[in-house]
Design an enzyme around this catalytic site. Sequence first.
Site, PDB file in Angstrom:
ATOM      1  N   ALA A   1      -2.391  45.853  53.015  1.00 50.08           N
ATOM      2  CA  ALA A   1      -2.862  44.674  52.263  1.00 50.08           C
ATOM      3  C   ALA A   1      -3.651  43.783  53.221  1.00 50.08           C
ATOM      4  CB  ALA A   1      -1.705  43.933  51.609  1.00 50.08           C
TER       5      ALA A   1
ATOM      6  N   HIS B   1      -6.251  41.616  55.466  1.00 53.24           N
ATOM      7  CA  HIS B   1      -7.054  40.401  55.247  1.00 53.24           C
ATOM      8  C   HIS B   1      -7.756  40.034  56.546  1.00 53.24           C
ATOM      9  CE1 HIS B   1      -3.692  38.569  57.307  1.00 53.24           C
ATOM     10  NE2 HIS B   1      -2.861  38.966  56.356  1.00 53.24           N
TER      11      HIS B   1
ATOM     12  N   HIS C   1      -5.860  40.402  59.864  1.00 50.44           N
ATOM     13  CA  HIS C   1      -5.844  41.779  60.375  1.00 50.44           C
ATOM     14  C   HIS C   1      -7.213  42.136  60.960  1.00 50.44           C
ATOM     15  CE1 HIS C   1      -2.716  42.037  57.057  1.00 50.44           C
ATOM     16  NE2 HIS C   1      -2.029  42.408  58.119  1.00 50.44           N
TER      17      HIS C   1
ATOM     18  N   LYS D   1       0.589  34.808  64.486  1.00 50.97           N
ATOM     19  CA  LYS D   1       1.220  34.228  63.287  1.00 50.97           C
ATOM     20  C   LYS D   1       2.702  34.570  63.243  1.00 50.97           C
ATOM     21  CE  LYS D   1       1.813  35.515  59.207  1.00 50.97           C
ATOM     22  NZ  LYS D   1       1.639  36.205  57.941  1.00 50.97           N
ATOM     23  N   ASP D   2       3.032  35.806  63.626  1.00 50.23           N
ATOM     24  CA  ASP D   2       4.442  36.209  63.668  1.00 50.23           C
ATOM     25  C   ASP D   2       4.953  35.955  65.092  1.00 50.23           C
ATOM     26  OD1 ASP D   2       5.107  37.932  60.973  1.00 50.23           O
ATOM     27  OD2 ASP D   2       3.004  37.972  61.514  1.00 50.23           O
TER      28      ASP D   2
ATOM     29  N   GLN E   1       8.254  37.533  66.279  1.00 50.79           N
ATOM     30  CA  GLN E   1       8.048  38.988  66.399  1.00 50.79           C
ATOM     31  C   GLN E   1       7.325  39.310  67.706  1.00 50.79           C
ATOM     32  OE1 GLN E   1       6.766  41.608  63.034  1.00 50.79           O
ATOM     33  NE2 GLN E   1       4.749  41.476  63.957  1.00 50.79           N
TER      34      GLN E   1
ATOM     35  N   SER F   1      -0.555  38.530  53.813  1.00 51.07           N
ATOM     36  CA  SER F   1      -0.620  39.454  52.677  1.00 51.07           C
ATOM     37  C   SER F   1       0.144  38.901  51.481  1.00 51.07           C
ATOM     38  CB  SER F   1      -0.009  40.798  53.065  1.00 51.07           C
ATOM     39  OG  SER F   1      -0.593  41.279  54.233  1.00 51.07           O
TER      40      SER F   1
HETATM   41  N1  LIG Z   1      -3.349  35.090  59.656  1.00 51.20           N
HETATM   42  C1  LIG Z   1      -3.172  35.948  60.648  1.00 51.20           C
HETATM   43  N2  LIG Z   1      -3.789  35.771  61.833  1.00 51.20           N
HETATM   44  C2  LIG Z   1      -3.597  36.652  62.847  1.00 51.20           C
HETATM   45  N3  LIG Z   1      -2.806  37.728  62.776  1.00 51.20           N
HETATM   46  C3  LIG Z   1      -2.153  37.933  61.626  1.00 51.20           C
HETATM   47  C4  LIG Z   1      -2.299  37.068  60.517  1.00 51.20           C
HETATM   48  N4  LIG Z   1      -1.536  37.546  59.503  1.00 51.20           N
HETATM   49  C5  LIG Z   1      -0.928  38.644  59.974  1.00 51.20           C
HETATM   50  N5  LIG Z   1      -1.297  38.888  61.234  1.00 51.20           N
HETATM   51  C6  LIG Z   1      -0.785  39.972  62.086  1.00 51.20           C
HETATM   52  O1  LIG Z   1      -1.048  41.211  61.492  1.00 51.20           O
HETATM   53  C7  LIG Z   1      -0.039  42.140  61.887  1.00 51.20           C
HETATM   54  C8  LIG Z   1       0.429  42.848  60.673  1.00 51.20           C
HETATM   55  O2  LIG Z   1       1.064  41.915  59.832  1.00 51.20           O
HETATM   56  P1  LIG Z   1       1.406  42.177  58.325  1.00 51.20           P
HETATM   57  O3  LIG Z   1       0.776  43.461  57.907  1.00 51.20           O
HETATM   58  O4  LIG Z   1       2.838  41.947  58.075  1.00 51.20           O
HETATM   59  O5  LIG Z   1       0.554  41.067  57.604  1.00 51.20           O
HETATM   60  P2  LIG Z   1       0.966  39.679  57.088  1.00 51.20           P
HETATM   61  O6  LIG Z   1      -0.211  39.070  56.456  1.00 51.20           O
HETATM   62  O7  LIG Z   1       1.708  38.991  58.182  1.00 51.20           O
HETATM   63  O8  LIG Z   1       1.898  40.018  55.917  1.00 51.20           O
HETATM   64  P3  LIG Z   1       3.106  39.191  55.481  1.00 51.20           P
HETATM   65  O9  LIG Z   1       3.057  37.855  56.159  1.00 51.20           O
HETATM   66  O10 LIG Z   1       2.987  39.078  54.017  1.00 51.20           O
HETATM   67  O11 LIG Z   1       4.193  40.106  55.991  1.00 51.20           O
HETATM   68  C9  LIG Z   1       1.048  41.341  62.580  1.00 51.20           C
HETATM   69  O12 LIG Z   1       0.932  41.511  63.986  1.00 51.20           O
HETATM   70  C10 LIG Z   1       0.726  39.934  62.155  1.00 51.20           C
HETATM   71  O13 LIG Z   1       1.146  38.955  63.082  1.00 51.20           O
HETATM   72  C1  LIG Z   2       4.565  44.915  63.370  1.00 50.26           C
HETATM   73  C2  LIG Z   2       4.829  45.450  61.971  1.00 50.26           C
HETATM   74  C3  LIG Z   2       3.610  46.242  61.495  1.00 50.26           C
HETATM   75  C4  LIG Z   2       6.007  46.416  62.044  1.00 50.26           C
HETATM   76  O1  LIG Z   2       6.300  46.929  60.791  1.00 50.26           O
HETATM   77  C5  LIG Z   2       5.148  44.313  60.985  1.00 50.26           C
HETATM   78  O2  LIG Z   2       6.317  43.667  61.334  1.00 50.26           O
HETATM   79  C6  LIG Z   2       4.027  43.366  60.763  1.00 50.26           C
HETATM   80  O3  LIG Z   2       3.179  43.723  59.956  1.00 50.26           O
HETATM   81  O4  LIG Z   2       3.978  42.289  61.381  1.00 50.26           O
HETATM   82  N1  BAL Z   3       4.530  40.196  59.253  1.00 49.09           N
HETATM   83  C1  BAL Z   3       5.957  40.381  59.332  1.00 49.09           C
HETATM   84  C2  BAL Z   3       6.375  41.489  58.504  1.00 49.09           C
HETATM   85  C3  BAL Z   3       7.359  41.122  57.447  1.00 49.09           C
HETATM   86  O1  BAL Z   3       7.265  40.031  56.863  1.00 49.09           O
HETATM   87  O2  BAL Z   3       8.245  41.920  57.185  1.00 49.09           O
END
Ligand SMILES: Nc1ncnc2c1ncn2[C@@H]1O[C@H](COP(=O)(O)OP(=O)(O)OP(=O)(O)O)[C@@H](O)[C@H]1O
Ligand SMILES: CC(C)(CO)[C@@H](O)C(=O)[O-]
Ligand code: BAL
Length: 310
Positions: free
Chosen positions: A46, A48, A51, A173-174, A177, A210
């Site tokens: 998903a 954006h 990513h 953002k995470d 993590q 996402s």
């Molecule tokens: N807005 C953002 N800016 C920079 N990196 C991001 C952002 N959103 C997600 N990421 C990074 O993308 C990687 C994959 O994250 P993930 O696929 O879970 O997307 P997400 O948008 O964080 O989804 P959700 O928050 O709904 O789980 C992680 O390392 C996450 O930190």
């Molecule tokens: C690092 C990761 C892909 C592991 O499933 C997930 O936690 C995420 O999307 O941030």
């Molecule tokens: N981006 C962190 C993955 C999760 O919410 O499970």
Amino acid sequence: MNSPQLLRTAAELKAAVAEALAAKSAAGAGAGEEPLSLGLVPTMGALHQGHRSMMDAARAENDVVVATVFINPLQFNDPEDLRRYPRTLEADVELLGAAGVDLVFAPDEDEVYPEGAPLVRVSSGELGARYEGASRPGHFDGVLTVVAKLLHYASPAAASGTPVRYRAYFGQKDAQQLVLIRRMVADLNFDTEVRAVPVVRAPDGLAESSRNGFLDPVHRRAAAVLPRALFSLRDRVSAGEPPDLAAAVALVKAQPLVELDYFDIVDPQTLQPLRPTDGPLEKPALALLAAQVGSVRLIDNLPLENPDTA
Ligand SMILES: Nc1ncnc2c1ncn2[C@@H]1O[C@H](COP(=O)(O)OP(=O)(O)OP(=O)(O)O)[C@@H](O)[C@H]1O
Ligand SMILES: CC(C)(CO)[C@@H](O)C(=O)[O-]
Ligand code: BAL
């Protein structure tokens, strides 16, 4: 636009990594000062602009870029969250192609967990039980376990006779993590360099996620209070004033559609709370929050730095 190769099994990925590195090597990459390099970008799909910026960073720094798309059941404590997580592989592969990614690894659950949930897992310890871990029990053990597996699957170690530099990309953002992955890589001697990518935000400041797509327009507007509160805190600290966490919390609480889970000021490396009650911040810190907005749980964070102690 190139079309990335889509790999479904670990064996296919291993062969494709070896082939891609060999092709780069034959074309002269790795012959100079810089060794051949491989960048891995793990995602749950998903995709954006957040990513996309990780893909761009990986593309700029590496000869071969591998993205993974895998919704890891092990890190979901809420079955409904897992059930409704957006699945958009076709569009994801298109975005990855536009970003110049070489290989996309999108395995099935059976490929990653052939025996079902694994008996042996990576433990995120005490740090994994705080903040996100307190609200999502088991989440970080699940994240670290799958990240360890993904790092092994894409590892260039066995793929080439020449040394290959291995970098893995994660979003700031995470934040929790990211700290835990850095600890895993250090504590368990992974031969990988962890690279952090800054948070990408929508024009109103909301961090791209996402799960933002689940917000209806009213909740989407309400969610903007989260970055507003973070930036108000940062602006005070940047002006050399004490961080007024209570005022930032009150700003969020004044928005009835947003239910705050936690909002804290922490050490960026250890995530230990740093809560000066009166004086200014004495070292760089991170403001960290999570909130429920309608049916969606959102997280965000922002670095805080007092110019007088920077
Ligand atoms: N807005 C953002 N800016 C920079 N990196 C991001 C952002 N959103 C997600 N990421 C990074 O993308 C990687 C994959 O994250 P993930 O696929 O879970 O997307 P997400 O948008 O964080 O989804 P959700 O928050 O709904 O789980 C992680 O390392 C996450 O930190
Ligand atoms: C690092 C990761 C892909 C592991 O499933 C997930 O936690 C995420 O999307 O941030
Ligand atoms: N981006 C962190 C993955 C999760 O919410 O499970």
